[in-house]
Design a protein around this motif. Structure first.
Motif, PDB file in Angstrom:
ATOM      1  N   LYS A  73       0.815  -1.117   0.166  1.00  0.00           N
ATOM      2  CA  LYS A  73      -0.248  -0.140   0.106  1.00  0.00           C
ATOM      3  C   LYS A  73       1.000   1.272  -0.047  1.00  0.00           C
ATOM      4  O   LYS A  73       1.936   1.104   0.712  1.00  0.00           O
ATOM      5  CB  LYS A  73      -0.776   0.002   1.160  1.00  0.00           C
ATOM      6  CG  LYS A  73      -1.850  -1.115   1.412  1.00  0.00           C
ATOM      7  CD  LYS A  73      -2.934  -1.187   0.079  1.00  0.00           C
ATOM      8  CE  LYS A  73      -3.870  -2.244   0.461  1.00  0.00           C
ATOM      9  NZ  LYS A  73      -4.904  -2.129  -0.811  1.00  0.00           N
ATOM     10  N   GLU A 130      -3.503  -1.112  -7.592  1.00  0.00           N
ATOM     11  CA  GLU A 130      -4.864  -1.112  -6.909  1.00  0.00           C
ATOM     12  C   GLU A 130      -5.762  -1.001  -7.999  1.00  0.00           C
ATOM     13  O   GLU A 130      -6.859  -1.942  -7.655  1.00  0.00           O
ATOM     14  CB  GLU A 130      -4.996   0.379  -6.433  1.00  0.00           C
ATOM     15  CG  GLU A 130      -3.835   0.473  -5.068  1.00  0.00           C
ATOM     16  CD  GLU A 130      -3.770   1.788  -4.591  1.00  0.00           C
ATOM     17  OE1 GLU A 130      -3.070   2.071  -3.731  1.00  0.00           O
ATOM     18  OE2 GLU A 130      -4.415   2.779  -5.316  1.00  0.00           O
ATOM     19  N   ASP A 175      -9.836  -1.913  -7.046  1.00  0.00           N
ATOM     20  CA  ASP A 175     -10.164  -0.876  -6.272  1.00  0.00           C
ATOM     21  C   ASP A 175     -10.759   0.078  -6.792  1.00  0.00           C
ATOM     22  O   ASP A 175     -10.522   0.636  -7.644  1.00  0.00           O
ATOM     23  CB  ASP A 175      -8.958  -0.589  -5.401  1.00  0.00           C
ATOM     24  CG  ASP A 175      -8.222  -1.615  -4.337  1.00  0.00           C
ATOM     25  OD1 ASP A 175      -8.984  -2.500  -4.129  1.00  0.00           O
ATOM     26  OD2 ASP A 175      -7.345  -1.286  -4.002  1.00  0.00           O
ATOM     27  N   ARG A 196      -6.896   9.430  -8.340  1.00  0.00           N
ATOM     28  CA  ARG A 196      -5.941   8.461  -7.678  1.00  0.00           C
ATOM     29  C   ARG A 196      -4.677   9.016  -7.375  1.00  0.00           C
ATOM     30  O   ARG A 196      -3.905   8.677  -6.528  1.00  0.00           O
ATOM     31  CB  ARG A 196      -5.962   7.155  -8.488  1.00  0.00           C
ATOM     32  CG  ARG A 196      -7.278   6.392  -8.229  1.00  0.00           C
ATOM     33  CD  ARG A 196      -7.442   5.187  -9.379  1.00  0.00           C
ATOM     34  NE  ARG A 196      -8.389   4.590  -9.757  1.00  0.00           N
ATOM     35  CZ  ARG A 196      -8.990   3.367  -9.244  1.00  0.00           C
ATOM     36  NH1 ARG A 196      -8.056   2.725  -8.341  1.00  0.00           N
ATOM     37  NH2 ARG A 196     -10.134   3.065  -9.287  1.00  0.00           N
TER      38      ARG A 196
END
Length: 228
Positions: free
Chosen positions: A113, A174, A179, A202
């Protein structure tokens, strides 16, 4: 020149009892010195109310895997991950911009992440895998997003570029994982394509003060299209 005689003693001049200017200055200086001596002694004595300096914080062993390499660092508990990377691991590619989590220049990938490394403590990531901009290339071969940034001229001064590259790398992962973002029409499903609006949303946590946003979007779009 005649002198005025003292009526009590005709042989004594009148000004004989008056102090001279030199004697007056000497007396004044002596008085000041005597008055200042106690104050000087009081200032030289240590004050009982002054607290002793705080003891140094103990160092803790912090084990990190950075760009596939194990590191064992001795850090204070309050050391941020950003400072651990730059000052202790010697990986200065990650930049310290605002140091408040607002510019994204310090973005790294921790446990898969992307995070702002200035807002987290190094001890919180013990045993975790960290990827910085130095770890994006493989065997001296640039990653697709790094090549795209060069091909699309997606940087100018380059200060924010390490954070932009790490953020874009995580963004693509992602997106492939399904996501959603704040602009995704249906958050229950992955958007069919990574549109410019999706990329801008994003990447909104990464500021480019040079204003290379259009080229950054183009670089991310190119990589996303090749990996679709």
């Amino acid at each position: 020149m005649s002198q005025i005689k003292d009526p009590a003693d005709p042989t004594k001049p009148e000004h004989a009892d008056k102090p001279s200017r030199r004697r007056f200055l000497q007396s004044a200086a002596a008085t000041v010195a005597v008055s200042a001596a106690p104050l000087a002694r009081a200032q030289q004595q240590p004050s009982a109310s002054v607290a002793p300096p705080p003891a140094a914080a103990p160092l803790l062993p912090v084990h990190l895997t950075i760009n596939g390499r194990p590191y064992e660092l001795q850090l204070e508990a309050r050391t941020t991950l950003l400072d651990a990377l730059r000052e202790y691991a010697g990986l200065t590619g990650t930049k310290k911009g605002c140091d408040r989590g607002q510019c994204g220049a310090c973005t790294v990938i921790a446990g898969g992440k992307r995070i702002n490394s200035c807002l987290t403590l190094a001890v919180m990531h013990t045993g975790e895998s960290i990827t910085t901009v130095e770890g994006l290339a493989t065997n001296d071969t640039l990653s697709p997003i790094q090549r795209a940034f060069i091909e699309h001229d997606a940087f100018q001064c380059g200060f924010c570029t390490p954070g932009q590259l790490c953020s874009a790398t995580a963004l693509l992962s992602e997106y492939r994982a399904g996501d959603a973002s704040a602009v995704t029409a249906d958050v229950r499903a992955r958007p069919p394509q990574l549109s410019a609006d999706e990329i801008r949303e994003r990447m909104s946590g990464n500021i480019c003060r040079c204003g290379a946003y259009t080229n950054i979007v183009a670089a991310v779009s190119a990589v996303a299209a090749n990996k679709a």
